[in-house]
Design an enzyme around this catalytic site. Structure first.
Site, PDB file in Angstrom:
ATOM      1  N   TYR A 164       0.896  -1.232   0.018  1.00  0.00           N
ATOM      2  CA  TYR A 164      -0.046   0.071  -0.068  1.00  0.00           C
ATOM      3  C   TYR A 164       0.924   1.229  -0.092  1.00  0.00           C
ATOM      4  CZ  TYR A 164      -4.728   1.981   0.701  1.00  0.00           C
ATOM      5  OH  TYR A 164      -5.764   2.723   0.707  1.00  0.00           O
ATOM      6  N   GLU A 185       2.222   6.363  -6.793  1.00  0.00           N
ATOM      7  CA  GLU A 185       1.315   7.422  -7.398  1.00  0.00           C
ATOM      8  C   GLU A 185       1.475   8.862  -7.211  1.00  0.00           C
ATOM      9  OE1 GLU A 185      -2.628   6.122  -5.972  1.00  0.00           O
ATOM     10  OE2 GLU A 185      -2.081   3.918  -6.224  1.00  0.00           O
TER      11      GLU A 185
END
Lengths: 345, 249
Positions: free
Chosen positions: B171, B178
Site C-alpha cells: 500500500y 502514485e
C-alpha cells in the site's frame, strides 16, 4: 417533615425522597389526594452495543419524561449531555422522543432502556449562522477584489458591468435573508445535529460561494449573451422566488406554535405565493431552486449552474423524504401534491 | 504450511469457518451470479498475471527496470478499466460491498491510469510508474485469487494471509509511486494547459487541471491513513481468528 400529605410531589423523585423519610404508598397519592400507591419505576440504562449496564436510576416517577431521564443519566455520566443521548426501548430501535412519558411506554416497573452516543452535538442555529455568514462575507471578498485574489493589478477595482453589481446585491440579500430567517422565523424540530456536519456543510457552502464569486467578479467576466433583457427577466424570477420562499417560511412558522414540535399539513393561505402548496409539498425548496435558476441565468455562469444543480438534487431528496413522512403521518394528505416539482417530481 | 492450509480448507468446508465466504453467502446471490463472479475473478487474476509476466520478461530482456510501462501498457489499461464492473457488481448486489467505497477505489485507479499516466506522455518513462504498477499487480493478483477461492469455498490460508498482510508494504509502495507520478506530471500540465479551460468565455467557467492535481495529492493525506488503518483492523479481525483455529487444530 416538610411535605404534607395530599400535596402533589415535585417532579424530581430523588429530591422528594431525600427530604421525606415517609415510606412509600398509603397516603402519598397524586393530585387531588387519591389514595393510590405511587409506584415508582426503576430504570436501568444499558449500552445499546455492548449491553453493559451504564446507569441504574431508582425511584423514577411514572410520569417522568425521557427528557428528564436524560438529565438524570447525564448526572451519572458527565460527558454525555442530554443532546447527545439516544434512548431507545430496543438496541436497534428508534430513538425515543424527549416528550415520551415513562408510564406510557411498554415497559414494566423495572424498565430497561438502551443508550447510544450520538457523538458531539452542535446547535442547528449555530450551524446555520456559520454556514450562511461564510458565503455572505466570502462573496464580498471577491466582489471588492481583494489583492490576493485577482492580483495587485485589479486590487479594489470595480467591474464595468452593471450585472456584476446586481449579482453582488442579490447574493448578499439572499444570505442576509437566510441569516435573519434563522434567527427570527424558523422553528426547529431538533435542537442539535452531529458536530461533524458543520465541517461538511461549511465546506460545501463556503467552497461553492468562493468558486462562483471568483468567476462572477473576475476581471475577464463575460456578461450575459442577451444583455439587459436577460438580466431583467432573470432578476424578476430571482426576486419573485425569494419572496415566495420567504412566504413559505412564514406560513410554516405559523403552522407551529412557539415551543411546540407538532406537525400539521401546510395549506395555502391568503398570500398568493403560498398557493404553490396546492401542487407541491415543499414549495420552499421549489422557490429556492427557482431563485438560483434566476441567478444562474442572470449571471450566465456555469459554476452557478452547477451549484444550482447540486442544490436541486439535495433539496429533491429532502423534499421526497418530507413528502413521504407527510403521507405516512396523515391519512388525508392532499393527493395532488408532488414533493418539489409540480406534477413531475 | 500445508497443515494450516488443510485446516483452513476443512474449516471453510464446514461453512462456518471462512467468514468472508459466509458473508457472501448470506446475501444469497444465485448460482448464475456466483458463476459469473467466479469467471470474472479468474479472468482478472489471469489478466494481472499477464501484466506481471510481461513486466518480468521485459525487465529480463532489456536488462533494466526503466521504461517497462510500455511493455504492459495495453493489458494494464484493459484490466484496470475492466475493474469498473466492480462498481456495477456492488450496485446490483451480487457483491456485498459499499458502492461508494468501491467506486472511489476504482475511480482513483482509473484516474491514475488514464488521466495521469496515459494523458501526460512524459511521465510514462518515470520509475515511479513501475513502483505503483508493481504494487497494483501484486495486490490485484492476490485480491482476485482471494475472491475466486472464497467463492469456490476453498480458501487456502496462504492466500488469505497474503491478502491481509502484503498490503502493509504494497500500500505505501503504491501510494508513493502514485504521488511521485502525479508530481512529475505537474510541470507538463502547467506548460501545455492540459484539460484546462481559461477565462474569458461565454459561460464564465474555468478549470485548472494543475490545481486539481494538487488537490488530489493533498487528498491522500486524510484518505490514505483511513484506508490503511481500516485494512489493519480487518487483518486483526480475520487473521486473529484464523490463528486461533489453527492453534485448536
Amino acid at each position: 417533615d416538610d411535605w404534607p400529605s395530599g400535596e402533589r410531589a415535585p417532579p424530581r423523585a430523588v429530591t422528594w425522597l431525600a427530604r421525606s423519610r415517609r415510606p412509600l404508598g398509603g397516603r402519598f397519592g397524586g393530585v387531588g389526594g387519591t389514595s393510590g400507591v405511587m409506584k415508582h419505576y426503576e430504570v436501568e440504562i444499558l449500552d445499546a452495543r455492548t449491553k453493559q449496564k451504564l446507569s441504574f436510576l431508582d425511584k423514577v416517577e411514572p410520569n417522568a419524561t425521557i427528557g428528564e431521564i436524560k438529565v438524570m443519566f447525564h448526572k451519572n455520566h458527565a460527558q454525555w449531555y442530554p443532546a447527545r443521548q439516544s434512548i431507545r426501548l430496543d438496541p436497534k430501535g428508534k430513538s425515543l422522543r424527549d416528550e415520551e412519558i415513562l408510564q406510557n411506554l411498554p415497559v414494566g416497573t423495572t424498565a430497561t432502556l438502551y443508550f447510544r452516543d450520538l457523538g458531539a452535538q452542535i446547535g442547528w442555529v449555530t450551524v446555520f449562522l456559520t454556514e450562511y455568514a461564510g458565503p455572505l462575507l466570502i462573496y464580498l471578498l471577491f466582489y471588492f477584489r481583494l489583492p490576493f485574489i485577482y492580483g495587485p493589478k485589479y486590487a479594489f477595482t470595480s467591474s464595468p458591468h452593471s450585472v456584476v453589481h446586481l449579482a453582488a446585491a442579490c447574493h448578499s440579500f439572499h444570505y442576509i435573508k437566510r441569516l435573519l430567517e434563522t434567527l427570527f422565523v424558523h422553528r426547529f424540530s431538533h435542537g442539535t445535529m452531529p458536530l461533524r456536519n458543520i465541517f461538511k456543510n461549511c465546506t460545501y457552502y463556503w467552497g461553492f460561494a468562493a468558486w462562483l464569486a471568483y468567476h462572477i467578479n473576475h476581471p475577464l467576466y463575460t456578461p450575459p449573451a442577451y444583455g439587459d433583457k436577460q438580466v431583467k427577466i432573470a432578476f424578476a424570477i430571482f426576486l419573485l422566488c425569494q419572496i415566495g420562499n420567504f412566504s413559505i417560511h412564514v406560513a410554516l412558522r405559523n403552522l407551529r406554535p412557539a415551543g411546540s414540535k407538532t406537525r400539521r399539513i401546510p395549506f395555502p393561505t391568503k398570500n398568493p405565493f403560498t398557493w404553490l402548496f396546492l401542487v407541491v409539498s415543499c414549495p420552499n425548496y421549489t422557490y429556492e431552486v427557482g431563485s438560483w435558476i434566476g441567478f444562474t441565468i442572470m449571471t450566465q455562469c456555469l459554476p452557478v449552474g452547477m451549484f444550482t444543480l447540486v442544490g436541486f438534487i439535495q433539496m429533491a431528496i429532502w423534499a421526497n423524504s418530507k413528502h413521504r413522512s407527510y403521507l405516512k403521518d396523515f391519512r388525508d394528505y392532499p393527493p395532488l401534491r408532488t414533493p418539489i416539482v409540480p406534477f413531475i417530481l | 504450511m500445508a497443515a494450516g492450509a488443510a485446516a483452513a480448507a476443512a474449516a471453510s468446508e464446514h461453512k462456518r469457518g471462512a467468514s468472508d465466504a459466509a458473508a457472501r453467502r448470506r446475501r444469497g446471490p444465485g448460482p448464475i451470479a456466483t458463476t459469473y463472479m467466479v469467471v470474472y475473478n479468474v479472468v482478472m487474476t489471469a489478466g494481472w498475471m499477464v501484466i506481471a509476466v510481461g513486466l518480468i520478461r521485459a525487465g529480463l530482456a532489456r536488462g533494466t527496470y526503466h521504461g517497462l510501462y510500455y511493455s504492459i501498457e495495453k493489458p494494464l489499461k484493459f484490466f484496470q478499466t475492466g475493474a469498473l464492473l466492480e462498481i456495477l457488481h456492488c450496485a446490483v448486489g451480487i457483491v456485498p460491498s459499499s458502492v461508494v467505497l468501491t467506486g472511489f477505489q476504482v475511480m482513483s485507479r482509473v484516474f491514475l491510469t488514464w488521466a495521469v499516466t496515459h494523458s501526460v506522455k512524459q511521465v510514462q518513462s518515470e520509475d515511479s510508474v513501475l513502483l505503483f504498477v508493481a504494487a497494483w499487480t501484486l495486490t490485484e493478483i492476490v485480491r482476485y485469487s482471494f475472491y475466486t477461492f472464497s467463492l469456490l469455498n476453498h480458501l487456502p490460508y496462504p492466500i488469505k494471509w497474503a491478502r491481509y498482510s502484503l498490503f502493509i508494504g504494497l500500500y505505501p509502495m503504491g501510494v508513493t509511486g502514485e504521488l511521485l507520478t502525479i508530481y512529475a506530471a505537474l510541470p507538463h500540465v502547467r506548460r501545455t494547459g492540459l484539460y484546462s479551460v481559461t477565462l474569458p468565455n461565454k459561460y464564465n467557467v474555468s478549470f485548472d487541471y494543475y490545481t486539481v492535481l494538487i488537490m488530489v495529492m493533498i487528498s491522500y493525506i486524510p484518505l490514505f491513513p483511513q484506508l490503511y488503518f481500516h485494512m489493519l483492523r480487518q487483518r486483526r479481525k480475520v487473521l486473529g481468528t484464523a490463528e486461533q483455529s489453527k492453534k485448536i487444530e
